[in-house]
Scaffold this motif. Sequence first.
Motif, PDB file in Angstrom:
ATOM      1  N   PRO A 276       0.414  15.934  -1.032  1.00 34.15           N
ATOM      2  CA  PRO A 276      -0.156  17.286  -1.153  1.00 34.15           C
ATOM      3  C   PRO A 276      -1.556  17.398  -0.536  1.00 34.15           C
ATOM      4  CG  PRO A 276       0.884  16.633  -3.211  1.00 34.15           C
ATOM      5  CD  PRO A 276       0.837  15.409  -2.345  1.00 34.15           C
ATOM      6  N   LYS A 277      -2.383  16.367  -0.766  1.00 37.40           N
ATOM      7  CA  LYS A 277      -3.747  16.413  -0.226  1.00 37.40           C
ATOM      8  C   LYS A 277      -3.753  16.304   1.292  1.00 37.40           C
ATOM      9  CE  LYS A 277      -8.189  16.651  -0.759  1.00 37.40           C
ATOM     10  NZ  LYS A 277      -8.817  17.885  -1.252  1.00 37.40           N
ATOM     11  N   LEU A 278      -2.904  15.439   1.852  1.00 40.12           N
ATOM     12  CA  LEU A 278      -2.818  15.300   3.304  1.00 40.12           C
ATOM     13  C   LEU A 278      -2.368  16.608   3.950  1.00 40.12           C
ATOM     14  CD1 LEU A 278      -1.225  11.744   3.716  1.00 40.12           C
ATOM     15  CD2 LEU A 278      -3.535  12.427   4.385  1.00 40.12           C
ATOM     16  N   GLY A 396      -4.005   5.810   1.308  1.00 39.03           N
ATOM     17  CA  GLY A 396      -4.116   7.257   1.504  1.00 39.03           C
ATOM     18  C   GLY A 396      -5.556   7.731   1.427  1.00 39.03           C
ATOM     19  N   GLY A 397      -6.300   7.212   0.437  1.00 39.38           N
ATOM     20  CA  GLY A 397      -7.707   7.581   0.305  1.00 39.38           C
ATOM     21  C   GLY A 397      -8.534   7.134   1.499  1.00 39.38           C
ATOM     22  N   THR A 398      -8.243   5.933   1.996  1.00 38.66           N
ATOM     23  CA  THR A 398      -8.972   5.418   3.157  1.00 38.66           C
ATOM     24  C   THR A 398      -8.694   6.256   4.399  1.00 38.66           C
ATOM     25  OG1 THR A 398      -8.862   3.165   2.264  1.00 38.66           O
ATOM     26  CG2 THR A 398      -9.317   3.388   4.620  1.00 38.66           C
ATOM     27  N   LEU A 399      -7.412   6.598   4.609  1.00 40.00           N
ATOM     28  CA  LEU A 399      -7.061   7.417   5.773  1.00 40.00           C
ATOM     29  C   LEU A 399      -7.749   8.775   5.716  1.00 40.00           C
ATOM     30  CD1 LEU A 399      -3.223   6.639   6.003  1.00 40.00           C
ATOM     31  CD2 LEU A 399      -5.007   5.818   7.557  1.00 40.00           C
ATOM     32  N   ALA A 403     -10.984  10.474   8.213  1.00 39.00           N
ATOM     33  CA  ALA A 403     -10.808  11.730   8.951  1.00 39.00           C
ATOM     34  C   ALA A 403     -10.114  11.511  10.292  1.00 39.00           C
ATOM     35  CB  ALA A 403     -12.151  12.423   9.155  1.00 39.00           C
ATOM     36  N   LEU A 404      -9.020  10.722  10.255  1.00 35.52           N
ATOM     37  CA  LEU A 404      -8.255  10.462  11.471  1.00 35.52           C
ATOM     38  C   LEU A 404      -7.432  11.687  11.859  1.00 35.52           C
ATOM     39  CD1 LEU A 404      -6.897   6.905  10.543  1.00 35.52           C
ATOM     40  CD2 LEU A 404      -8.724   7.427  12.172  1.00 35.52           C
ATOM     41  N   MET A 408      -2.073  10.197  13.163  1.00 30.78           N
ATOM     42  CA  MET A 408      -2.401   8.801  12.900  1.00 30.78           C
ATOM     43  C   MET A 408      -2.173   8.443  11.433  1.00 30.78           C
ATOM     44  SD  MET A 408      -3.123   7.498  15.762  1.00 30.78           S
ATOM     45  CE  MET A 408      -3.695   5.918  15.164  1.00 30.78           C
ATOM     46  N   ASN A 409      -2.377   9.402  10.528  1.00 28.92           N
ATOM     47  CA  ASN A 409      -2.130   9.155   9.110  1.00 28.92           C
ATOM     48  C   ASN A 409      -0.668   8.778   8.874  1.00 28.92           C
ATOM     49  OD1 ASN A 409      -4.786   9.811   8.386  1.00 28.92           O
ATOM     50  ND2 ASN A 409      -4.296  11.990   8.228  1.00 28.92           N
TER      51      ASN A 409
END
Length: 447
Positions: A276-278, A396-399, A403-404, A408-409
């Motif tokens: 959802p956040k992505l 997920g938090g790192t990606l 801010a890729l 890329m995520n």
Amino acid sequence: MRNIDVNATIDNANFTPFHWRVLFWCSLIIIFDGYDLVIYGVVLPLLMEQWSLTPYVAGLLGSSALFGMMFGAMGFGMLSDRLGRKKTILICVVLFSLTTCINGLVTNPWQFGILRFIAGLGIGGVMPNVVSLMSEYSPKRSRSTLVALMFSGYAVGGMMSAGLGIWMVPNYGWEIMFYLAIVPMLLLPLMIRYLPESVAFLMAQHRQEEARELLKKVDPGQHITRQDKLVVPPVNVQKAPVLELFRGGRNLSTLMFWTAFFCCLLMVYALGSWLPKLMSAAGYNLGSSLMFLMVLNIGAIVGAVGGGWLADRFSLRSVLVSFFLLASASLVSLGYPHPMWLLYSLMAVAGATTIGSQILLYAYVAQYYPANIRSTALGWASGIGRNGAILGPMLGGTLLAMALPHQMNFLALAVPGAIATVAIALVGRRQAVAEQTTDGTRVAADS
């Protein structure tokens, strides 16, 4: 007096109302399990805003339940071989239901993380035990289908979380999602009454009369009497059952199962926690982002049931290899702009082949190992795999923090699928070499 082979009776039984009851209660428990797991992904956008969480802290909070699941899967998996499946399942249900409900009362991230860890112990502990129980009671010809059908309850629970979140969270706040987790506690008396104990455990405890009554329900047509003696094939019980996972030509397969579990659970929990956040970061509103999560779990049901049906007709290995390839391809495709209908279709395929593959992996492990170490095998595979589940929310938090670009995520999430493909392709290879006949002809390995 007859000697009744317990395993043969269960393997060759017709489907009866007893099987329906086992399927119903095991599936219901997994539904509650899935609901509890997906809650975090549903409430995450609101928690980040309310508590001003950074993506890294949010990822650690998401992993707290998964740390608990790792220890719960290994600990309760082995404990059930001593306490019995039923008692262990009930203990786990109480643990995750109560602590998840209390989680709705917390006021800061520390309290939230501690309670999620405790709930994770129960969530992780219940999974290998219900899979083992369902696998034990399923007729052999439909075992993969029934285990996959039962485990699709995980996706049903995820759909419930996403669906209720779309409707209830904007009106009642994120806390209501946790309060609803008390429902399993209300059903506990019925679980105590109707959930059966493992026949293998009863036989190991020399409780033949109870085992006999259960077998009468499994196969009423056999007319088992008190004069009949129940027998099971002899097993070599070891003091260190974990070492048994590496004996009998199983060492390579055990390592490959652990690798596949790790990679699959990394994908599942990265998507479940951050999807959802992505999608919100990609420009979709909260309602649409939660809808993607629901579609992911709808696809998981189709993948689990369809994959189980295919596995009973072909082989679990070939189905899983195909699923992992499709998972990687669909995740890569999700990173690029598409019409909405195609995005939903790709999301459904991703759910079918990631969450669906996780379900089929449990079925594969349950069939691969003998009954005396089955729960241990499931517990350790699930427990080792939980390291991937723990890293999933962190990834997920790192990606998100990096801010890729959007594609890329999803490319990063697809890499574990490729690794899992190779791991499953190698399962059973060394055992096949070990199981040769005297004339040099290779015997078919596990399928």
